[in-house]
Structures are given as structure tokens and as C-alpha cells.
Design a protein around this motif. Structure first.
Motif, PDB file in Angstrom:
ATOM      1  N   ALA A   1      54.673 -11.275  75.956  1.00 37.91           N
ATOM      2  CA  ALA A   1      55.274 -11.932  74.791  1.00 37.91           C
ATOM      3  C   ALA A   1      56.792 -11.133  74.826  1.00 37.91           C
ATOM      4  CB  ALA A   1      54.596 -11.529  73.805  1.00 37.91           C
ATOM      5  N   SER A   2      56.934  -9.978  75.207  1.00 36.22           N
ATOM      6  CA  SER A   2      58.318  -9.492  75.211  1.00 36.22           C
ATOM      7  C   SER A   2      58.898 -10.129  76.446  1.00 36.22           C
ATOM      8  CB  SER A   2      58.283  -8.001  75.491  1.00 36.22           C
ATOM      9  OG  SER A   2      59.597  -7.375  75.781  1.00 36.22           O
ATOM     10  N   ARG A   3      58.492 -10.273  77.426  1.00 36.34           N
ATOM     11  CA  ARG A   3      59.234 -10.950  78.655  1.00 36.34           C
ATOM     12  C   ARG A   3      59.614 -12.358  78.277  1.00 36.34           C
ATOM     13  NH1 ARG A   3      62.811 -10.427  82.095  1.00 36.34           N
ATOM     14  NH2 ARG A   3      62.506 -11.781  84.041  1.00 36.34           N
ATOM     15  N   LEU A   4      58.710 -13.245  77.743  1.00 38.95           N
ATOM     16  CA  LEU A   4      59.071 -14.413  77.270  1.00 38.95           C
ATOM     17  C   LEU A   4      60.171 -14.526  76.321  1.00 38.95           C
ATOM     18  CD1 LEU A   4      55.468 -16.316  76.891  1.00 38.95           C
ATOM     19  CD2 LEU A   4      57.171 -16.588  78.753  1.00 38.95           C
ATOM     20  N   THR A   5      60.227 -13.377  75.271  1.00 36.14           N
ATOM     21  CA  THR A   5      61.189 -13.468  74.602  1.00 36.14           C
ATOM     22  C   THR A   5      62.508 -13.294  75.311  1.00 36.14           C
ATOM     23  OG1 THR A   5      59.964 -12.778  72.701  1.00 36.14           O
ATOM     24  CG2 THR A   5      62.040 -12.289  72.568  1.00 36.14           C
ATOM     25  N   GLN A   6      62.600 -12.412  76.093  1.00 37.45           N
ATOM     26  CA  GLN A   6      63.712 -12.060  76.932  1.00 37.45           C
ATOM     27  C   GLN A   6      64.058 -13.163  77.612  1.00 37.45           C
ATOM     28  OE1 GLN A   6      62.358  -8.696  79.415  1.00 37.45           O
ATOM     29  NE2 GLN A   6      63.121  -7.245  77.882  1.00 37.45           N
ATOM     30  N   ILE A   7      63.446 -13.842  78.120  1.00 41.98           N
ATOM     31  CA  ILE A   7      63.942 -15.108  78.889  1.00 41.98           C
ATOM     32  C   ILE A   7      64.260 -16.242  78.002  1.00 41.98           C
ATOM     33  CG2 ILE A   7      62.725 -17.156  80.205  1.00 41.98           C
ATOM     34  CD1 ILE A   7      60.606 -14.859  81.646  1.00 41.98           C
ATOM     35  N   ARG A   8      63.690 -16.407  76.825  1.00 42.69           N
ATOM     36  CA  ARG A   8      64.024 -17.388  75.785  1.00 42.69           C
ATOM     37  C   ARG A   8      65.526 -16.997  75.652  1.00 42.69           C
ATOM     38  NH1 ARG A   8      60.696 -16.665  71.781  1.00 42.69           N
ATOM     39  NH2 ARG A   8      59.205 -17.785  72.875  1.00 42.69           N
ATOM     40  N   GLU A   9      65.854 -15.777  75.277  1.00 40.80           N
ATOM     41  CA  GLU A   9      67.120 -15.248  74.627  1.00 40.80           C
ATOM     42  C   GLU A   9      68.343 -15.441  75.861  1.00 40.80           C
ATOM     43  OE1 GLU A   9      66.561 -11.007  73.504  1.00 40.80           O
ATOM     44  OE2 GLU A   9      65.604 -11.757  71.522  1.00 40.80           O
ATOM     45  N   LEU A  10      67.697 -15.008  77.291  1.00 39.28           N
ATOM     46  CA  LEU A  10      68.606 -15.411  78.277  1.00 39.28           C
ATOM     47  C   LEU A  10      69.104 -16.751  78.482  1.00 39.28           C
ATOM     48  CD1 LEU A  10      70.012 -13.971  80.777  1.00 39.28           C
ATOM     49  CD2 LEU A  10      68.144 -14.358  82.094  1.00 39.28           C
ATOM     50  N   ASN A  11      68.133 -17.611  78.107  1.00 46.03           N
ATOM     51  CA  ASN A  11      68.058 -18.962  78.380  1.00 46.03           C
ATOM     52  C   ASN A  11      68.970 -19.608  77.390  1.00 46.03           C
ATOM     53  OD1 ASN A  11      67.632 -21.555  79.508  1.00 46.03           O
ATOM     54  ND2 ASN A  11      66.161 -21.995  77.942  1.00 46.03           N
ATOM     55  N   TYR A  12      68.948 -19.066  76.189  1.00 44.58           N
ATOM     56  CA  TYR A  12      69.942 -19.461  75.121  1.00 44.58           C
ATOM     57  C   TYR A  12      71.307 -19.150  75.610  1.00 44.58           C
ATOM     58  CZ  TYR A  12      66.121 -20.733  71.895  1.00 44.58           C
ATOM     59  OH  TYR A  12      64.899 -21.194  71.394  1.00 44.58           O
ATOM     60  N   SER A  13      71.554 -17.824  75.717  1.00 47.65           N
ATOM     61  CA  SER A  13      72.843 -17.371  76.447  1.00 47.65           C
ATOM     62  C   SER A  13      73.351 -18.162  77.223  1.00 47.65           C
ATOM     63  CB  SER A  13      72.788 -15.739  76.553  1.00 47.65           C
ATOM     64  OG  SER A  13      73.849 -15.194  76.963  1.00 47.65           O
ATOM     65  N   PHE A  14      72.596 -18.498  78.390  1.00 50.73           N
ATOM     66  CA  PHE A  14      73.042 -19.059  79.536  1.00 50.73           C
ATOM     67  C   PHE A  14      73.499 -20.765  79.081  1.00 50.73           C
ATOM     68  CE2 PHE A  14      72.269 -22.023  83.010  1.00 50.73           C
ATOM     69  CZ  PHE A  14      73.061 -21.275  84.000  1.00 50.73           C
ATOM     70  N   LEU A  15      72.730 -21.060  78.262  1.00 53.39           N
ATOM     71  CA  LEU A  15      73.055 -22.560  77.731  1.00 53.39           C
ATOM     72  C   LEU A  15      74.354 -22.589  76.844  1.00 53.39           C
ATOM     73  CD1 LEU A  15      69.647 -23.976  76.928  1.00 53.39           C
ATOM     74  CD2 LEU A  15      70.897 -24.667  78.897  1.00 53.39           C
ATOM     75  N   ASP A  16      74.672 -21.679  76.149  1.00 47.24           N
ATOM     76  CA  ASP A  16      75.741 -21.449  75.320  1.00 47.24           C
ATOM     77  C   ASP A  16      76.861 -21.256  76.203  1.00 47.24           C
ATOM     78  OD1 ASP A  16      74.695 -21.725  72.906  1.00 47.24           O
ATOM     79  OD2 ASP A  16      74.275 -19.560  72.590  1.00 47.24           O
ATOM     80  N   SER A  17      76.780 -20.286  77.469  1.00 49.67           N
ATOM     81  CA  SER A  17      77.857 -20.111  78.370  1.00 49.67           C
ATOM     82  C   SER A  17      78.127 -21.291  78.947  1.00 49.67           C
ATOM     83  CB  SER A  17      77.477 -18.947  79.500  1.00 49.67           C
ATOM     84  OG  SER A  17      77.560 -17.985  78.471  1.00 49.67           O
ATOM     85  N   ILE A  18      77.206 -22.237  79.388  1.00 51.59           N
ATOM     86  CA  ILE A  18      77.475 -23.467  80.219  1.00 51.59           C
ATOM     87  C   ILE A  18      78.272 -24.267  79.139  1.00 51.59           C
ATOM     88  CG2 ILE A  18      76.375 -25.437  80.984  1.00 51.59           C
ATOM     89  CD1 ILE A  18      74.194 -23.966  82.029  1.00 51.59           C
ATOM     90  N   HIS A  19      77.837 -24.595  77.982  1.00 48.54           N
ATOM     91  CA  HIS A  19      78.488 -25.593  77.272  1.00 48.54           C
ATOM     92  C   HIS A  19      79.686 -25.153  76.981  1.00 48.54           C
ATOM     93  CE1 HIS A  19      79.559 -27.297  73.177  1.00 48.54           C
ATOM     94  NE2 HIS A  19      79.057 -28.138  73.630  1.00 48.54           N
ATOM     95  N   THR A  20      80.106 -23.747  76.679  1.00 54.82           N
ATOM     96  CA  THR A  20      81.441 -23.300  76.466  1.00 54.82           C
ATOM     97  C   THR A  20      82.533 -23.550  77.807  1.00 54.82           C
ATOM     98  OG1 THR A  20      80.573 -21.652  74.794  1.00 54.82           O
ATOM     99  CG2 THR A  20      83.023 -21.193  75.756  1.00 54.82           C
ATOM    100  N   TYR A  21      81.824 -23.193  78.726  1.00 54.29           N
ATOM    101  CA  TYR A  21      82.565 -23.235  80.198  1.00 54.29           C
ATOM    102  C   TYR A  21      82.573 -24.687  80.560  1.00 54.29           C
ATOM    103  CZ  TYR A  21      82.900 -18.328  80.571  1.00 54.29           C
ATOM    104  OH  TYR A  21      83.104 -16.951  80.135  1.00 54.29           O
ATOM    105  N   GLY A  22      81.618 -25.508  80.030  1.00 59.51           N
ATOM    106  CA  GLY A  22      81.953 -26.963  80.529  1.00 59.51           C
ATOM    107  C   GLY A  22      82.777 -27.606  79.638  1.00 59.51           C
ATOM    108  N   SER A  23      83.041 -27.304  78.406  1.00 60.86           N
ATOM    109  CA  SER A  23      83.745 -27.945  77.497  1.00 60.86           C
ATOM    110  C   SER A  23      85.350 -27.460  77.875  1.00 60.86           C
ATOM    111  CB  SER A  23      83.885 -27.653  76.060  1.00 60.86           C
ATOM    112  OG  SER A  23      82.470 -27.916  75.640  1.00 60.86           O
ATOM    113  N   SER A  24      85.512 -26.265  78.189  1.00 57.84           N
ATOM    114  CA  SER A  24      86.687 -25.890  78.892  1.00 57.84           C
ATOM    115  C   SER A  24      87.037 -26.317  80.040  1.00 57.84           C
ATOM    116  CB  SER A  24      86.790 -24.383  78.882  1.00 57.84           C
ATOM    117  OG  SER A  24      86.524 -23.672  77.925  1.00 57.84           O
TER     118      SER A  24
END
Length: 131
Positions: free
Chosen positions: A18-41
Motif C-alpha cells: 500500500a505504501s509503495r502504491l501511494t509512492q507510485i501514485r504521488e510520483l505519477n501525479y508529480s510527473f504528470l504535473d511536470s509534463i503539463h508545465t513543460y509541455g505548455s512552456s
């Protein structure tokens, strides 16, 4: 009694999963936010580059600037755009590494037992007494 699920021994494997799944989910959100920000730029940068190159071409065709100046300016603009893209990638990579280091540091700190015991609570002091 003692047979209920509450008193059953905890399965550490389930907690780790469960802890690992939470870490993966948080990493995924962070990655998607970064892609969106850099994609827009990146989109805004490319749009401005294309608009600028179109204006250069139009100015060269209209005879406002010599074709060699338009070519050299276009090459410079493309080189500058590539350098900017490289910098964006480098910055994003460093940011991801820094976030990972911070996350690992917090995880390590939270796993450590307290080195010094907390002082005993004295009635009538602390935050509740101040309020």
C-alpha cells in the motif's frame, strides 16, 4: 474477544504494498504535473519561434531585409530554441532528482526512532494553556 480482525497480526507485506502504491501514485501525479508545465512552456516557445521565423521570411520576401540576414537570424533563433529546450530538460531532471532526494530523506527520518525522549507533558502548559 481476541478473535476479531482488529487484534489479528498485521501483515507487513500488505502495508509495504500500500505504501509503495501511494509512492507510485504521488510520483505519477508529480510527473504528470511536470509534463503539463513543460509541455505548455514548450508549446509557447515553439509557437513564438514559428511566428518569428514566418515574420523573417515575410520580411525577406518583401525586400525589407536581405535573405542572408534572414537565414543567419533564423539559424540563431533555432540554436537559441534548442539551447532553451536543453536547459528546460536539465532543469526538469534536476528538479525531479531534488524531489526524490527530499522524499527519501523524509522517509528515512520518519523511520528513525526519536534520539531524545520527548519531555513529559505538564498540565496547564503548552498550546492548550496558551489558548
Amino acid at each position: 474477544g481476541q478473535d476479531s480482525v482488529f487484534f489479528a497480526p498485521k501483515n507487513e507485506h500488505e502495508a509495504d504494498t500500500a505504501s509503495r502504491l501511494t509512492q507510485i501514485r504521488e510520483l505519477n501525479y508529480s510527473f504528470l504535473d511536470s509534463i503539463h508545465t513543460y509541455g505548455s512552456s514548450l508549446y509557447r516557445l515553439m509557437q513564438r519561434l514559428i511566428d518569428g521565423l514566418a515574420r523573417l521570411q515575410a520580411a525577406a520576401k518583401a525586400g525589407k531585409i536581405p535573405p542572408t540576414v534572414a537565414r543567419h537570424t533564423s539559424r540563431f533563433a533555432l540554436a537559441l530554441a534548442l539551447a532553451t529546450l536543453g536547459r528546460m530538460g536539465y532543469t526538469g531532471f534536476n528538479r525531479a532528482l531534488q524531489q526524490r532526494r527530499q522524499r527519501l530523506l523524509w522517509q528515512a527520518l520518519l523511520r528513525q526512532p526519536l534520539l531524545m525522549p520527548l519531555p513529559p507533558s505538564v498540565p496547564g502548559t503548552g498550546l492548550r494553556a496558551a489558548l
